[in-house]
Structures are given as C-alpha cells and as structure tokens.
Write an enzyme that holds these catalytic residues in place. Structure first.
Site, PDB file in Angstrom:
ATOM      1  N   ASN A  10       1.034  -1.602   0.005  1.00  0.00           N
ATOM      2  CA  ASN A  10       0.033  -0.217  -0.292  1.00  0.00           C
ATOM      3  C   ASN A  10       1.091   1.574  -0.433  1.00  0.00           C
ATOM      4  OD1 ASN A  10      -1.701   2.036   0.501  1.00  0.00           O
ATOM      5  ND2 ASN A  10      -2.257   1.572   2.573  1.00  0.00           N
ATOM      6  N   TRP A  11       1.114   2.486  -0.855  1.00  0.00           N
ATOM      7  CA  TRP A  11       1.975   2.622  -1.166  1.00  0.00           C
ATOM      8  C   TRP A  11       1.874   4.245  -0.258  1.00  0.00           C
ATOM      9  CZ3 TRP A  11       3.884   2.866  -7.111  1.00  0.00           C
ATOM     10  CH2 TRP A  11       4.554   1.442  -6.984  1.00  0.00           C
ATOM     11  N   LYS A  12       0.350   4.555  -0.015  1.00  0.00           N
ATOM     12  CA  LYS A  12      -1.118   5.392   0.548  1.00  0.00           C
ATOM     13  C   LYS A  12      -0.259   6.469  -0.528  1.00  0.00           C
ATOM     14  CE  LYS A  12      -0.186   2.973   5.239  1.00  0.00           C
ATOM     15  NZ  LYS A  12       0.438   3.169   6.159  1.00  0.00           N
ATOM     16  N   HIS A  98      -9.185   1.702   5.058  1.00  0.00           N
ATOM     17  CA  HIS A  98      -8.210   1.575   5.847  1.00  0.00           C
ATOM     18  C   HIS A  98      -8.309   2.403   6.674  1.00  0.00           C
ATOM     19  CE1 HIS A  98      -3.844   2.353   6.879  1.00  0.00           C
ATOM     20  NE2 HIS A  98      -3.741   1.300   5.902  1.00  0.00           N
ATOM     21  N   GLU A 100      -6.726   4.960   8.061  1.00  0.00           N
ATOM     22  CA  GLU A 100      -6.492   6.237   7.753  1.00  0.00           C
ATOM     23  C   GLU A 100      -7.938   6.969   7.216  1.00  0.00           C
ATOM     24  OE1 GLU A 100      -2.382   6.207   5.521  1.00  0.00           O
ATOM     25  OE2 GLU A 100      -1.823   5.465   7.366  1.00  0.00           O
ATOM     26  N   GLU A 168      -5.413  -4.554  10.469  1.00  0.00           N
ATOM     27  CA  GLU A 168      -3.853  -3.419  10.762  1.00  0.00           C
ATOM     28  C   GLU A 168      -3.902  -3.028  12.101  1.00  0.00           C
ATOM     29  OE1 GLU A 168      -2.492  -2.463   6.710  1.00  0.00           O
ATOM     30  OE2 GLU A 168      -3.920  -1.110   7.293  1.00  0.00           O
ATOM     31  N   GLY A 174       3.356   2.133  10.576  1.00  0.00           N
ATOM     32  CA  GLY A 174       4.199   3.385  10.649  1.00  0.00           C
ATOM     33  C   GLY A 174       4.884   3.767  11.462  1.00  0.00           C
ATOM     34  N   SER A 214       4.218  -2.144  10.343  1.00  0.00           N
ATOM     35  CA  SER A 214       5.315  -1.991  10.786  1.00  0.00           C
ATOM     36  C   SER A 214       5.783  -3.544  10.377  1.00  0.00           C
ATOM     37  CB  SER A 214       5.576  -1.850  11.550  1.00  0.00           C
ATOM     38  OG  SER A 214       5.299  -0.624  12.101  1.00  0.00           O
ATOM     39  N   GLY A 235       2.984  -0.974   4.550  1.00  0.00           N
ATOM     40  CA  GLY A 235       2.721   0.345   3.720  1.00  0.00           C
ATOM     41  C   GLY A 235       4.213   0.351   3.515  1.00  0.00           C
ATOM     42  N   GLY A 236       5.120   1.225   4.696  1.00  0.00           N
ATOM     43  CA  GLY A 236       5.873   2.174   4.129  1.00  0.00           C
ATOM     44  C   GLY A 236       7.263   0.837   3.324  1.00  0.00           C
TER      45      GLY A 236
HETATM   46  P1  13P Z   1       3.231   0.284   7.411  1.00  0.00           P
HETATM   47  O1  13P Z   1       4.023  -1.029   6.676  1.00  0.00           O
HETATM   48  O2  13P Z   1       4.111   1.178   6.804  1.00  0.00           O
HETATM   49  O3  13P Z   1       3.398   0.427   8.922  1.00  0.00           O
HETATM   50  O4  13P Z   1       1.620   0.604   7.484  1.00  0.00           O
HETATM   51  C1  13P Z   1       1.073  -0.757   7.022  1.00  0.00           C
HETATM   52  C2  13P Z   1      -0.643  -0.083   6.192  1.00  0.00           C
HETATM   53  O5  13P Z   1      -0.866   0.838   6.830  1.00  0.00           O
HETATM   54  C3  13P Z   1      -1.165  -0.833   5.316  1.00  0.00           C
HETATM   55  O6  13P Z   1      -1.856  -0.242   4.722  1.00  0.00           O
END
Ligand code: 13P
Length: 253
Positions: A10-12, A98, A100, A168, A174, A214, A235-236
C-alpha cells in the site's frame, strides 16, 4: 483449498510519476528474476500512478490495486473514483476501509460495506481493513472492535474469491511497534470466527487474512508463519524494492 499468501504493498499518498515508475520497474525486475514464487504480489499506488505503474509492471506477475473507490458507478461525486473506472485501467484489487480513511474521512463500516458490494459487482477483489486503536487495545477491546468491524463492513455475500481481510492495529501502522505473534494469532483466529458467523465456515476458512502494521523483512517470518496469517499489507517497506521482496523471501515465498 490452501490459501495463497498475498504480499501487498500500500503505497499510500507517496510517489510522483518518476518514483512510482522506478519502483514498479524495480519490483517487476526482481519478481521476474526469481521466476517461480509461492505467493501472489500486489501493489496499490495512488490513483495518479495507476496507469503508468500498470505499464511498468507489464509481463510481471504483480497485480494492480487502488486504495479506495466510491460505491456509485458514475455521477456527481467530485473527487471520487468509481469501481468501473478502476477496472477499466487494469486494477484487479481495491483496498477499502483503511484506518487512515476511517479516521481522515470518517468512513463507517456501513459505507465500506456498500463500497465493497459495488467493487465486487465490477469484478474487483477487495481488501477490507480492520483494526483497533491504541486506546481500544488498552481497554481490552481489540477482539470486540475487530469482530464488529467484520460484521459491519464485510458484505453478506462476500466469498474467498472476491474478498481479503487485512488486520492492521492502528497503533502499529508506521510506528515500528507491533503486537506479539501470540496477539496477532489470537486476533486472526477471532477474525476467522467472526467471518464464519457472517459468511459461513467454508468461505471463512478459505478467505485470506493479512497482517499489516510495521511489517519489515526482519519480522516477516515471525508473522507470516502463523497459521491464520495469509500474507501482509505493507506500507513503508513496500516503497523499497529490497524490503518488499525481502518480506516475500523471508516469508518463505
Ligand atoms: P506500515 O507498514 O508503514 O506500518 O503501514 C501499514 C499499512 O497501513 C498498510 O496498509
């Protein structure tokens, strides 16, 4: 039927055109260089990069997904993107609900459910996200929150073929913090139980439940070897070719 491990990035809201294409090309090359993988790969770039990333991934076994969609097919919804638009440009997946989006845009379980129904109608697979906040965890409500999110956001007719769940924990996203493997396994088992209640045991047993929050190459094996963890939503670490592929390697893909 065995559940095929899904390694999803997920590149956000990250990446301008050149970065996104570079990343996609890097993933493409790395995936192709090994040839046979024991997992499915997916990347979910921002809307603006979908078409270019699709091109950059040509020939690779990496699926394309979006990070959200509207429930309507078209119409007066300024700023929104419909499932049929995503399908047209080559997406096969869409992430929904998600944390977010739940937090930034006030998305409810009901809305997420409606979006999932619309996405499935267009033949898109959905990754429906759930997870507790830190305060909910501290109050011992994790299982309760996740169970309610499953009951509310998963469509009644969801199947293992069109739906993936991602657990999640909000506080692990993150932050570099993660639950223990025992906690993750306990939540995933509870999620599968909640799914069984919602869509039947047969479907629930076949449905993939990803862990997200993470995930890094260093902890991939610990989480992805758990019996009810069927992949990762990353994510990251999905923004670096070596980390994204390192997670897949260490997970035994
Ligand atoms: P991180 O891997 O950066 O913690 O993000 C997880 C995430 O929200 C994937 O959708």
């Amino acid at each position: 039927m065995a559940r095929k491990t899904l390694i999803a990035g997920n590149w956000k809201m990250n990446g301008l055109l050149a970065d996104g294409v570079d990343l996609a090309k890097g993933i493409n090359t790395a995936v192709k260089s090994k040839g046979k993988w024991n997992c499915e790969f997916l990347v979910c770039p921002p809307f603006t990069l979908l078409t270019s990333v699709k091109k950059a991934l040509r020939g690779a076994k990496v699926a394309l997904g979006a990070q959200d969609c509207h429930f309507a097919e078209k119409g007066a919804h300024t700023g929104d993107i419909s499932p049929v638009m995503l399908k047209e440009i080559g997406c096969s997946y869409v992430i929904l609900g998600h944390s977010e989006r739940r937090a930034d845009h006030g998305e409810s379980n009901e809305l997420i459910n409606k979006k999932a129904v619309a996405a499935h109608q267009q033949g898109l697979k959905t990754i429906i996200c759930i997870g507790e906040t830190e305060a909910e965890r501290d109050a011992g409500k994790t299982i309760n929150v996740c169970t309610l999110q499953i009951a509310g956001s998963v469509p009644d007719d969801a199947t293992a073929a069109d739906t993936v769940i991602a657990y999640e924990p909000v506080w692990a996203i993150g932050t570099g913090k993660t639950p223990t493997a025992k906690d993750v396994e306990e939540v995933h088992a509870a999620v599968r139980k909640a799914l069984a209640k919602k869509i039947g045991k047969g479907n629930a047993n076949k449905m993939r439940i990803l862990y997200g929050g993470s995930v890094k190459p260093g902890n991939a094996k610990e989480f992805l070897s758990l019996p009810d963890v069927d992949g990762a939503l990353i994510g990251g670490a999905s923004l670096k070719v070596a980390d994204f592929l390192g997670i897949a390697e260490n997970a035994g893909c």
